[in-house]
Scaffold this active site. Structure first.
Site, PDB file in Angstrom:
ATOM      1  N   LEU A 126       7.371  15.115  14.286  1.00  0.00           N
ATOM      2  CA  LEU A 126       8.786  15.480  14.379  1.00  0.00           C
ATOM      3  C   LEU A 126       9.648  14.231  14.595  1.00  0.00           C
ATOM      4  CD1 LEU A 126      11.037  17.689  14.728  1.00  0.00           C
ATOM      5  CD2 LEU A 126      10.433  17.766  17.153  1.00  0.00           C
ATOM      6  N   GLU A 128      11.430  10.535  14.986  1.00  0.00           N
ATOM      7  CA  GLU A 128      11.676   9.378  14.115  1.00  0.00           C
ATOM      8  C   GLU A 128      12.366   8.310  14.958  1.00  0.00           C
ATOM      9  OE1 GLU A 128      13.906  10.704  10.698  1.00  0.00           O
ATOM     10  OE2 GLU A 128      12.433  12.285  10.255  1.00  0.00           O
ATOM     11  N   GLY A 130      15.288   7.132  14.757  1.00  0.00           N
ATOM     12  CA  GLY A 130      16.668   7.484  15.087  1.00  0.00           C
ATOM     13  C   GLY A 130      16.817   8.859  15.710  1.00  0.00           C
ATOM     14  N   ILE A 158       3.556   9.290  16.524  1.00  0.00           N
ATOM     15  CA  ILE A 158       2.799  10.502  16.211  1.00  0.00           C
ATOM     16  C   ILE A 158       1.396  10.475  16.836  1.00  0.00           C
ATOM     17  CG2 ILE A 158       2.074  12.049  14.331  1.00  0.00           C
ATOM     18  CD1 ILE A 158       5.233  11.618  14.876  1.00  0.00           C
ATOM     19  N   THR A 159       1.218  11.327  17.842  1.00  0.00           N
ATOM     20  CA  THR A 159      -0.060  11.442  18.565  1.00  0.00           C
ATOM     21  C   THR A 159      -1.144  11.945  17.610  1.00  0.00           C
ATOM     22  OG1 THR A 159       1.098  11.918  20.624  1.00  0.00           O
ATOM     23  CG2 THR A 159      -1.201  12.616  20.509  1.00  0.00           C
ATOM     24  N   TYR A 233      13.388  24.263  12.305  1.00  0.00           N
ATOM     25  CA  TYR A 233      13.914  23.998  13.661  1.00  0.00           C
ATOM     26  C   TYR A 233      13.372  25.023  14.655  1.00  0.00           C
ATOM     27  CZ  TYR A 233      17.186  27.909  13.353  1.00  0.00           C
ATOM     28  OH  TYR A 233      17.712  29.161  13.263  1.00  0.00           O
ATOM     29  N   ARG A 244       5.071  22.312  26.183  1.00  0.00           N
ATOM     30  CA  ARG A 244       5.448  21.815  27.500  1.00  0.00           C
ATOM     31  C   ARG A 244       4.529  22.289  28.605  1.00  0.00           C
ATOM     32  NH1 ARG A 244      11.388  23.026  26.201  1.00  0.00           N
ATOM     33  NH2 ARG A 244      11.472  21.112  24.998  1.00  0.00           N
ATOM     34  N   GLN A 280      -4.212   9.683  61.235  1.00  0.00           N
ATOM     35  CA  GLN A 280      -3.277  10.752  60.894  1.00  0.00           C
ATOM     36  C   GLN A 280      -2.309  10.319  59.787  1.00  0.00           C
ATOM     37  OE1 GLN A 280      -0.301  12.157  63.784  1.00  0.00           O
ATOM     38  NE2 GLN A 280      -1.358  14.106  63.692  1.00  0.00           N
ATOM     39  N   GLU A 364       7.380  15.266  24.525  1.00  0.00           N
ATOM     40  CA  GLU A 364       7.697  16.706  24.434  1.00  0.00           C
ATOM     41  C   GLU A 364       8.962  17.049  25.238  1.00  0.00           C
ATOM     42  OE1 GLU A 364       4.764  19.650  24.129  1.00  0.00           O
ATOM     43  OE2 GLU A 364       3.220  18.252  23.440  1.00  0.00           O
TER      44      GLU A 364
HETATM   45  C1  FAD Z   1       2.890   8.183  23.680  1.00  0.00           C
HETATM   46  C2  FAD Z   1       3.865   9.025  22.914  1.00  0.00           C
HETATM   47  C3  FAD Z   1       3.393  10.080  22.147  1.00  0.00           C
HETATM   48  C4  FAD Z   1       4.298  10.862  21.396  1.00  0.00           C
HETATM   49  N1  FAD Z   1       3.805  11.847  20.583  1.00  0.00           N
HETATM   50  C5  FAD Z   1       4.658  12.470  19.712  1.00  0.00           C
HETATM   51  C6  FAD Z   1       4.149  13.364  18.706  1.00  0.00           C
HETATM   52  O1  FAD Z   1       2.932  13.628  18.607  1.00  0.00           O
HETATM   53  N2  FAD Z   1       5.036  13.909  17.836  1.00  0.00           N
HETATM   54  C7  FAD Z   1       6.366  13.662  17.888  1.00  0.00           C
HETATM   55  O2  FAD Z   1       7.090  14.192  17.054  1.00  0.00           O
HETATM   56  N3  FAD Z   1       6.876  12.831  18.841  1.00  0.00           N
HETATM   57  C8  FAD Z   1       6.062  12.222  19.743  1.00  0.00           C
HETATM   58  N4  FAD Z   1       6.552  11.351  20.695  1.00  0.00           N
HETATM   59  C9  FAD Z   1       8.000  11.096  20.749  1.00  0.00           C
HETATM   60  C10 FAD Z   1       8.635  11.647  22.017  1.00  0.00           C
HETATM   61  O3  FAD Z   1       8.712  13.039  21.955  1.00  0.00           O
HETATM   62  C11 FAD Z   1      10.000  10.938  22.171  1.00  0.00           C
HETATM   63  O4  FAD Z   1       9.742   9.591  22.534  1.00  0.00           O
HETATM   64  C12 FAD Z   1      10.874  11.635  23.191  1.00  0.00           C
HETATM   65  O5  FAD Z   1      11.287  12.885  22.734  1.00  0.00           O
HETATM   66  C13 FAD Z   1      12.104  10.789  23.559  1.00  0.00           C
HETATM   67  O6  FAD Z   1      12.750  10.327  22.429  1.00  0.00           O
HETATM   68  P1  FAD Z   1      13.191   8.771  22.320  1.00  0.00           P
HETATM   69  O7  FAD Z   1      11.962   7.972  22.591  1.00  0.00           O
HETATM   70  O8  FAD Z   1      13.871   8.557  21.029  1.00  0.00           O
HETATM   71  O9  FAD Z   1      14.177   8.548  23.523  1.00  0.00           O
HETATM   72  P2  FAD Z   1      15.760   8.853  23.502  1.00  0.00           P
HETATM   73  O10 FAD Z   1      16.019  10.196  22.966  1.00  0.00           O
HETATM   74  O11 FAD Z   1      16.455   7.683  22.870  1.00  0.00           O
HETATM   75  O12 FAD Z   1      16.077   8.859  25.058  1.00  0.00           O
HETATM   76  C14 FAD Z   1      16.260   7.686  25.831  1.00  0.00           C
HETATM   77  C15 FAD Z   1      16.801   8.093  27.194  1.00  0.00           C
HETATM   78  O13 FAD Z   1      18.084   8.742  27.042  1.00  0.00           O
HETATM   79  C16 FAD Z   1      18.059  10.015  27.653  1.00  0.00           C
HETATM   80  N5  FAD Z   1      18.895  10.955  26.882  1.00  0.00           N
HETATM   81  C17 FAD Z   1      18.955  11.123  25.536  1.00  0.00           C
HETATM   82  N6  FAD Z   1      19.820  12.075  25.210  1.00  0.00           N
HETATM   83  C18 FAD Z   1      20.333  12.547  26.386  1.00  0.00           C
HETATM   84  C19 FAD Z   1      21.286  13.566  26.733  1.00  0.00           C
HETATM   85  N7  FAD Z   1      21.869  14.327  25.812  1.00  0.00           N
HETATM   86  N8  FAD Z   1      21.547  13.752  28.043  1.00  0.00           N
HETATM   87  C20 FAD Z   1      20.958  13.028  28.988  1.00  0.00           C
HETATM   88  N9  FAD Z   1      20.044  12.066  28.740  1.00  0.00           N
HETATM   89  C21 FAD Z   1      19.735  11.829  27.445  1.00  0.00           C
HETATM   90  C22 FAD Z   1      16.594  10.444  27.651  1.00  0.00           C
HETATM   91  O14 FAD Z   1      16.348  11.398  28.654  1.00  0.00           O
HETATM   92  C23 FAD Z   1      15.890   9.109  27.892  1.00  0.00           C
HETATM   93  O15 FAD Z   1      15.830   8.848  29.267  1.00  0.00           O
HETATM   94  C24 FAD Z   1       5.685  10.601  21.477  1.00  0.00           C
HETATM   95  C25 FAD Z   1       6.140   9.539  22.274  1.00  0.00           C
HETATM   96  C26 FAD Z   1       5.265   8.758  22.971  1.00  0.00           C
HETATM   97  C27 FAD Z   1       5.803   7.591  23.774  1.00  0.00           C
END
Ligand code: FAD
Length: 381
Positions: A126, A128, A130, A158-159, A233, A244, A280, A364
């Site tokens: 899912l 990317e 951006g 992608i895990t 979606y 989750r 303790q 997630e």
């Molecule tokens: C080890 C690992 C495994 C993963 N596995 C998968 C997978 O198998 N498939 C898949 O599709 N994805 C996967 N992911 C992606 C993961 O789901 C995303 O990294 C995650 O959803 C956060 O997105 P981002 O890294 O772009 O952070 P961002 O969305 O850029 O967030 C950065 C910070 O901003 C905060 N933030 C963003 N928007 C808001 C808002 N509206 N309000 C308040 N705070 C906000 C966030 O809470 C965070 O603290 C994986 C990531 C990692 C690191």
């Protein structure tokens, strides 16, 4: 009425089988796999043989015919020993198998479920570069042509991608339609145009592969579209709602593992002429850690049992994941302190559990995304 933590005979048999496997087969390799950043292929084969990759796939498709709750038990037991092993099983069961069971047509179920139960690892693609928290801003395109669709884009994080035979890919058929353009596809490894790219070098869960997945004019036949066009979606939201609970189980297991190491060490280690468990100050640390783990487990089990009962569980699942990932960090950190200097070294497992805990607040849905979900639900928005 049963207590949440009371397991049926079947659940207990399953739990103890996974626990024994984790102790005897997995534990000896954890440190080396973490160091190398690679999961051993023969252990993956054993996951399949034990039925861990198809816990709730029906027996007619070669699965275990178990419950979602049993999946949660497997994730928790594996995470006590290795959260990397645990997330491999989590993504396969709670995201990919679950999406195909729920939205796949008969042909797709017949084609993929038996393989997912036998030897095919799956990835959920899912995110990317951006679009992370704002997942539906994804840019991967799916252009329909005569024989099916042509997918182009780059998926990140992608895990399971290094090992996967099947990718559940989310792409948009109409970028102007916003989330209503998002559509899900089942893309097999080896499909021309699909490449698994760079593998991330991570802080924790290092043995679980996390890679870029590149789609370059990748042709996917019509029969591999999962669910309706524009309804991807819904598949993403609903699978992640369940997923989750799995991450909550992973974090609960991790915390229990850290607590178990701290308890054992506190009874052995002597200072000032007695075991540190006799002080303790140390006892209170251990007691608070145990309270955290218990509360976390109850939240996770409740969400899982609600899900199995067909009752609403979205708020409880978000709360469980949010809380479990917080306590995993806290309990693992305290475990490092109970072990003192050796806790800070790689000679003892708590150092790794401390690093592994961090991911619980990120994937997630970050902690903020969970807080948003919970706030929306309690405010009725
Ligand atoms: C080890 C690992 C495994 C993963 N596995 C998968 C997978 O198998 N498939 C898949 O599709 N994805 C996967 N992911 C992606 C993961 O789901 C995303 O990294 C995650 O959803 C956060 O997105 P981002 O890294 O772009 O952070 P961002 O969305 O850029 O967030 C950065 C910070 O901003 C905060 N933030 C963003 N928007 C808001 C808002 N509206 N309000 C308040 N705070 C906000 C966030 O809470 C965070 O603290 C994986 C990531 C990692 C690191």
């Amino acid at each position: 009425m049963r207590a949440l933590t009371h397991l049926s005979d079947e659940e207990e048999l399953f739990r103890s089988t996974v626990a024994q496997f984790a102790r005897e087969r997995l534990a000896p390799h954890v440190r080396q796999m973490d160091h190398a950043g690679v999961f051993r292929a023969e252990l993956l084969t054993e996951f399949f043989e034990l039925g861990l990759m198809a816990v709730d796939i029906p027996e007619e498709f070669g699965g275990q015919g178990g419950s979602f709750f049993q999946t949660v038990l497997a994730i928790e037991e594996l995470a006590k020993v290795d959260p990397s092993a645990s997330v491999i099983v989590d993504v396969q069961n709670t995201l990919c198998n679950s999406a195909i069971q729920r939205w796949g047509n008969e042909d797709q179920k017949r084609r993929y479920l038996p393989r997912l139960a036998k030897d095919m690892v799956a990835s959920y693609a899912l995110s990317e570069a951006g679009s992370g928290s704002d997942a539906f801003a994804l840019a991967t395109r799916a252009i329909e042509d005569g024989g099916g669709y042509r997918l182009s884009g780059r998926k990140l994080w992608i895990t399971n991608a290094a090992e996967a035979g099947l990718f559940l890919v989310f792409a948009t058929v109409d970028a102007l339609a916003g989330y209503r353009g998002i559509t899900a596809f089942l893309v097999e490894r080896g499909t021309p145009g699909l490449t698994v790219g760079k593998k991330e070098d991570k802080l924790g869960i290092r043995a679980s592969s996390t890679c870029e997945v590149i789609l370059d004019d990748c042709r996917v036949p019509h029969e591999n579209r999962l669910g309706e066009t524009g309804k991807g979606y819904k598949i993403a939201i609903e699978t992640l709602n369940e997923g989750r609970i799995g991450i909550g189980a992973q974090m609960t297991g991790l915390a229990q593992g850290a607590l178990d190491h701290a308890l054992a060490y506190a009874k052995e280690r002597k200072q000032f002429g007695k075991a540190i468990a006799d002080f303790q100050g140390v006892q209170f640390e251990l007691a608070e850690m145990a309270v955290d783990v218990e509360a976390s487990r109850l939240m996770v089990y409740n969400a899982a049992r609600l899900r199995d009962a067909g009752l609403p569980f979205v708020t409880e699942a978000a709360m469980a994941k949010y809380f479990a990932s917080q306590i995993a960090e806290r309990v693992a950190s305290r475990a490092v302190e109970v072990l003192g200097g050796v806790g800070f070294t790689k000679d003892y497992p708590v150092e790794k559990l401390y690093r592994d805990a961090k991911i619980g607040r990120i994937y997630e849905g970050t902690s903020n995304m969970q807080r948003l979900t919970i706030a929306k639900q309690i405010l009725g928005k």
